[in-house]
Write an enzyme that holds these catalytic residues in place. Sequence first.
Site, PDB file in Angstrom:
ATOM      1  CG  LEU B 124      -1.863   1.185   1.404  1.00 57.87           C
ATOM      2  CD1 LEU B 124      -2.814   1.353   0.218  1.00 57.87           C
ATOM      3  CD2 LEU B 124      -2.693   1.053   2.691  1.00 57.87           C
ATOM      4  CB  THR B 125       3.435   2.435   2.416  1.00 61.51           C
ATOM      5  OG1 THR B 125       2.551   2.095   3.472  1.00 61.51           O
ATOM      6  CG2 THR B 125       4.141   3.722   2.748  1.00 61.51           C
ATOM      7  N   PRO B 127       6.573   5.786  -1.955  1.00 60.83           N
ATOM      8  CG  PRO B 127       8.324   5.613  -3.499  1.00 60.83           C
ATOM      9  CD  PRO B 127       6.939   5.127  -3.230  1.00 60.83           C
ATOM     10  CB  ILE B 156       6.823  -3.774   0.920  1.00 63.81           C
ATOM     11  CG1 ILE B 156       6.291  -2.586   0.094  1.00 63.81           C
ATOM     12  CG2 ILE B 156       5.861  -4.963   0.916  1.00 63.81           C
ATOM     13  CD1 ILE B 156       5.066  -1.892   0.660  1.00 63.81           C
ATOM     14  CD  GLN B 274      10.382   3.522  48.566  1.00 67.83           C
ATOM     15  OE1 GLN B 274      10.604   4.711  48.686  1.00 67.83           O
ATOM     16  NE2 GLN B 274       9.580   2.880  49.390  1.00 67.83           N
ATOM     17  CG  HIS B 334      18.409  -3.447  31.118  1.00 61.49           C
ATOM     18  ND1 HIS B 334      17.054  -3.463  31.380  1.00 61.49           N
ATOM     19  CD2 HIS B 334      18.791  -4.750  31.032  1.00 61.49           C
ATOM     20  CE1 HIS B 334      16.641  -4.722  31.425  1.00 61.49           C
ATOM     21  NE2 HIS B 334      17.665  -5.525  31.225  1.00 61.49           N
ATOM     22  CD  GLU B 359       0.131  -2.761   9.367  1.00 61.70           C
ATOM     23  OE1 GLU B 359      -0.341  -2.116   8.418  1.00 61.70           O
ATOM     24  OE2 GLU B 359       1.025  -3.603   9.211  1.00 61.70           O
TER      25      GLU B 359
END
Lengths: 79, 393
Positions: B124-125, B127, B156, B274, B334, B359
């Site tokens: 669908l998409t 440039p 894609i 905490q 981390h 989407e």
Amino acid sequence: MTTTDILEKTKSFLAQFISVQVGNDDDLFASGLVNSLFAMQLVLFVEKEFGVKVENDDLDYDNFRTLNAIVGFIQRKMK
Amino acid sequence: MDLELTSQQKQHQEQFRAFVTQEMAPYADQWDQDERIPSEVIQKLANQGYLGAIVPSEYGGPGMDALTFGLLCEEIGGGSASLLSLITVHGMVCQALLKWGTPAQKTQWLPKLATGEVIGGFGLTEPNVGSDAKSIETTATHVDNAYVLNGEKKWISFGQVANLFLIFAQCEGKPSAFLVTRDRPGFSTLPINGLLGFRSAMLAQLLMKDCRIPEDHLVGKIGFGFSHVAGAALDHGRYCVGWGCVGGGQACLDACLYYTGERKQFGGFLKGHQLIQQMIANMITQIKAARLLCYHAAYLKDKGDPSLIMETSIAKYFASQMINQVASDAVQIHGANGCSSDYPVQRYLRDAKIMEIIEGSSQMQQIIIAKSGYQNFLLEKRKARRHDDATQS
């Protein structure tokens, strides 16, 4: 199910998406009243509410363009 | 709405989890670095019936119910967002054909999509066209007994390996959908590398130059490509992404629960601090909230309720927002380790950003959700007015 029953149920459904009053023969798609999700929502509504299956061959805007067209389409599918 | 899984769904969930633990989690970082997923992994996914999960048994698939499929997406999303995107786009092609394919198209393609003999891609998409999907520039011209396609598609997922593409093009000035196989003359692909996230999703640009396809490769009818064919596919895509975000969020949380119990600072484990607990508590709460929205979408999907489309949009929007916060906190917890390739949380954060874009971007979901909110408000006001009028008369 009578034509009036189908019409009223469909009107109630449309009211969830369209903020203005629409006539039975107003073009729902040309008027820009609905967004891109509406088409599939309408398909799901017709299938769930009236127990019919909307398929490839049914893809014709004349089946969905107006309230009266939708009612006619549902009646044909229910036969 | 029943929130308890059936024994069969629980059993499936355990199988999905075992598959991810054994076949995906140990390798996902390497795939990310290699920017590819080995074909054997895709075949394993297909052999398990996960690739064609939604294809009904009459076409050779397992025909999973909506909730079981959601649980699959959750587990796969926790292992590799890239591999989730394969399940997503492959499923979008399956969904479009299931709903709008001709009987011949269903018979020809669905059994092959179910077994993984054919890999689906969603084109669908372009440039120049992203969210404004109705304005696609690719064209399809009806010539004799064929359509001739010209144009480009971009970003894609699995475009490097898919061999059956659902391509959207303007035909007679109206959005329409077509099936294009990789072997058609005039069709070619260019790999896209170096992305922020979804690095092993083997993205590609699709090029069509006078690409001629048989006229029976039209899916749906001329003019129904966006509203109905893409509409059905994108709803499925949002559903997969929502659940995948829940799985990704859970993977972030699990990584943090482990790390904070191992890492000591200031003479104690991180989990004793905490401010760390605050982030963990927010993660747990946000993930649970997103999962419940996905359960609700699954419930509506299994019922075929029209509101499933809006509720799926809400679930996708919330879950993709959630995973960005959760993954960002996971990296924060981390510290420098989280920024290194020694720990998966950096991949989770990079993949999370893509979830907000694919989407339907968060902004597109916001517009739709807000509009629906105003409409419902108006509807309630009308109902109240009618009730008042009836009471007075």
